[in-house]
Design a protein around this motif. Structure first.
Motif, mmCIF file in Angstrom:
data_model
loop_
_atom_site.group_PDB
_atom_site.id
_atom_site.type_symbol
_atom_site.label_atom_id
_atom_site.label_comp_id
_atom_site.label_asym_id
_atom_site.label_seq_id
_atom_site.Cartn_x
_atom_site.Cartn_y
_atom_site.Cartn_z
ATOM 1 N N PRO A 59 -32.707 -59.352 44.916
ATOM 2 C CA PRO A 59 -32.412 -59.645 43.510
ATOM 3 C C PRO A 59 -30.962 -59.302 43.186
ATOM 4 O O PRO A 59 -30.355 -58.445 43.840
ATOM 5 N N THR A 60 -30.413 -59.962 42.196
ATOM 6 C CA THR A 60 -29.072 -59.625 41.717
ATOM 7 C C THR A 60 -29.102 -58.267 41.030
ATOM 8 O O THR A 60 -28.171 -57.471 41.143
ATOM 9 N N SER A 61 -30.186 -58.003 40.325
ATOM 10 C CA SER A 61 -30.402 -56.694 39.714
ATOM 11 C C SER A 61 -31.898 -56.482 39.549
ATOM 12 O O SER A 61 -32.685 -57.420 39.637
ATOM 13 N N GLY A 62 -32.278 -55.211 39.333
ATOM 14 C CA GLY A 62 -33.687 -54.890 39.195
ATOM 15 C C GLY A 62 -34.230 -54.216 40.442
ATOM 16 O O GLY A 62 -33.530 -54.079 41.451
ATOM 17 N N GLU A 63 -35.469 -53.772 40.362
ATOM 18 C CA GLU A 63 -36.092 -53.034 41.459
ATOM 19 C C GLU A 63 -37.339 -53.752 41.963
ATOM 20 O O GLU A 63 -38.090 -54.351 41.186
ATOM 21 N N VAL A 64 -37.553 -53.658 43.279
ATOM 22 C CA VAL A 64 -38.786 -54.132 43.908
ATOM 23 C C VAL A 64 -39.304 -53.004 44.779
ATOM 24 O O VAL A 64 -38.641 -52.585 45.732
ATOM 25 N N ILE A 65 -40.472 -52.485 44.438
ATOM 26 C CA ILE A 65 -41.084 -51.398 45.208
ATOM 27 C C ILE A 65 -42.356 -51.933 45.839
ATOM 28 O O ILE A 65 -43.318 -52.279 45.142
ATOM 29 N N LEU A 66 -42.343 -52.037 47.154
ATOM 30 C CA LEU A 66 -43.437 -52.647 47.899
ATOM 31 C C LEU A 66 -44.057 -51.626 48.845
ATOM 32 O O LEU A 66 -43.362 -51.081 49.707
ATOM 33 N N ASP A 67 -45.334 -51.370 48.639
ATOM 34 C CA ASP A 67 -46.057 -50.420 49.492
ATOM 35 C C ASP A 67 -45.328 -49.073 49.555
ATOM 36 O O ASP A 67 -45.235 -48.440 50.615
ATOM 37 N N GLY A 68 -44.796 -48.652 48.407
ATOM 38 C CA GLY A 68 -44.124 -47.362 48.310
ATOM 39 C C GLY A 68 -42.672 -47.354 48.736
ATOM 40 O O GLY A 68 -42.011 -46.312 48.663
ATOM 41 N N ASP A 70 -38.796 -48.654 48.213
ATOM 42 C CA ASP A 70 -37.816 -49.282 47.330
ATOM 43 C C ASP A 70 -36.970 -50.214 48.202
ATOM 44 O O ASP A 70 -36.125 -49.765 48.976
ATOM 45 N N THR A 71 -37.208 -51.512 48.093
ATOM 46 C CA THR A 71 -36.557 -52.470 48.999
ATOM 47 C C THR A 71 -35.053 -52.572 48.756
ATOM 48 O O THR A 71 -34.317 -53.033 49.630
ATOM 49 N N GLY A 72 -34.602 -52.123 47.591
ATOM 50 C CA GLY A 72 -33.175 -52.198 47.290
ATOM 51 C C GLY A 72 -32.353 -51.144 47.999
ATOM 52 O O GLY A 72 -31.151 -51.319 48.213
ATOM 53 N N THR A 73 -32.988 -50.040 48.377
ATOM 54 C CA THR A 73 -32.258 -48.956 49.035
ATOM 55 C C THR A 73 -32.638 -48.805 50.511
ATOM 56 O O THR A 73 -32.018 -48.023 51.225
ATOM 57 N N ALA A 74 -33.647 -49.550 50.949
ATOM 58 C CA ALA A 74 -34.104 -49.441 52.342
ATOM 59 C C ALA A 74 -33.097 -50.087 53.292
ATOM 60 O O ALA A 74 -32.417 -51.057 52.946
ATOM 61 N N SER A 75 -33.005 -49.557 54.505
ATOM 62 C CA SER A 75 -32.112 -50.115 55.521
ATOM 63 C C SER A 75 -32.649 -51.451 56.038
ATOM 64 O O SER A 75 -33.823 -51.781 55.828
ATOM 65 N N LYS A 76 -31.803 -52.197 56.729
ATOM 66 C CA LYS A 76 -32.229 -53.480 57.300
ATOM 67 C C LYS A 76 -33.367 -53.291 58.288
ATOM 68 O O LYS A 76 -34.313 -54.085 58.326
#
Length: 229
Positions: A59-68, A70-76
């Motif tokens: 996303p350009t902005s906002g948060e997505v938390i999947l199965d605990g 945070d996909t925005g801060t997770a490593s590749k």
């Protein structure tokens, strides 16, 4: 409430000189084990939303938390692991490898994850192919199966790693009405048997209305969100 997925104020903008906003302030929660449909006209932002949920897009902005997570801060690497183990994908086109059998295609996500195919995993793949009604074509190459059989193989492949959530983008779009009903019933059976969360994009209102929840996206915004009692 046990949410498997949370979206908080998700926006998606494409382009720099000329900006196109595809999603606007999308906030949604999905409960574990729920069966959800997303409808909307072509270009409404449905597939973009599904790609963001599946970490195929950001996303350009906002948060997505999947199965605990945070996909925005997770490593590749963490996202790749999440896609392989927590998410199952079923697309309109099955994306089977034509030179491989149904069984070999189903085992592919496990091999990609670096796992050695043990006797237990092999039997599990065969069990899932039986679950989707393909025990008689288990050794057929993908090119020697009908469209409905190919899509059922793709579903067996999607559930091999026991994902928490399955994302389906027009999974019955290329099928006739009888095969569509078969695929829908199969997805429902998997939902009830494994308590897998389903999010299904569909143009077929007949299928959408059978879900426990119908979300309509219009011009990149939530136009309707109905949960059945």
């Amino acid at each position: 409430m046990n949410n498997i997925l949370e979206l908080k104020n998700v926006n998606k903008i494409y382009g720099t000189a000329v900006k196109t906003q595809v999603l606007t302030d999308i906030s949604l929660n999905f409960e574990k084990g729920s069966f959800n449909s997303i409808i909307g006209q072509s270009g409404s932002g449905k597939s973009t939303l599904l790609n963001i949920i599946g970490t195929l897009d950001t996303p350009t902005s906002g948060e997505v938390i999947l199965d605990g997570v945070d996909t925005g801060t997770a490593s590749k690497n963490r996202l790749a692991d999440l896609r392989n183990k927590s998410i199952g994908f079923v697309f309109q086109f099955h994306y089977l490898l034509p030179e491989f059998t149904a069984l070999e295609n189903v085992l592919m996500p496990y091999r990609i994850g670096g796992g050695k195919v043990s006797k237990e995993i092999l039997e599990k793949a065969k069990e899932y192919l039986t679950l989707v009604g393909l025990e008689k074509v288990i050794n057929n190459n993908a090119t020697k199966m009908s469209g409905g059989q190919q899509q059922r193989t793709a579903i067996a492949r999607a559930i091999l790693n026991n994902p928490s959530i399955i994302l389906a983008d027009e999974p019955t779009g290329n099928l006739d009405s009888d095969s569509t009903e078969t695929i829908y019933n199969l997805l429902r059976d998997i939902n009830e048997k494994f308590r897998t969360t389903f999010i299904i994009i569909t143009h077929d209102r007949h299928i959408a209305e059978k879900a426990d929840r119908i979300i309509e996206i219009k011009d990149g915004k939530i136009n309707m969100d109905i949960k059945k009692a």
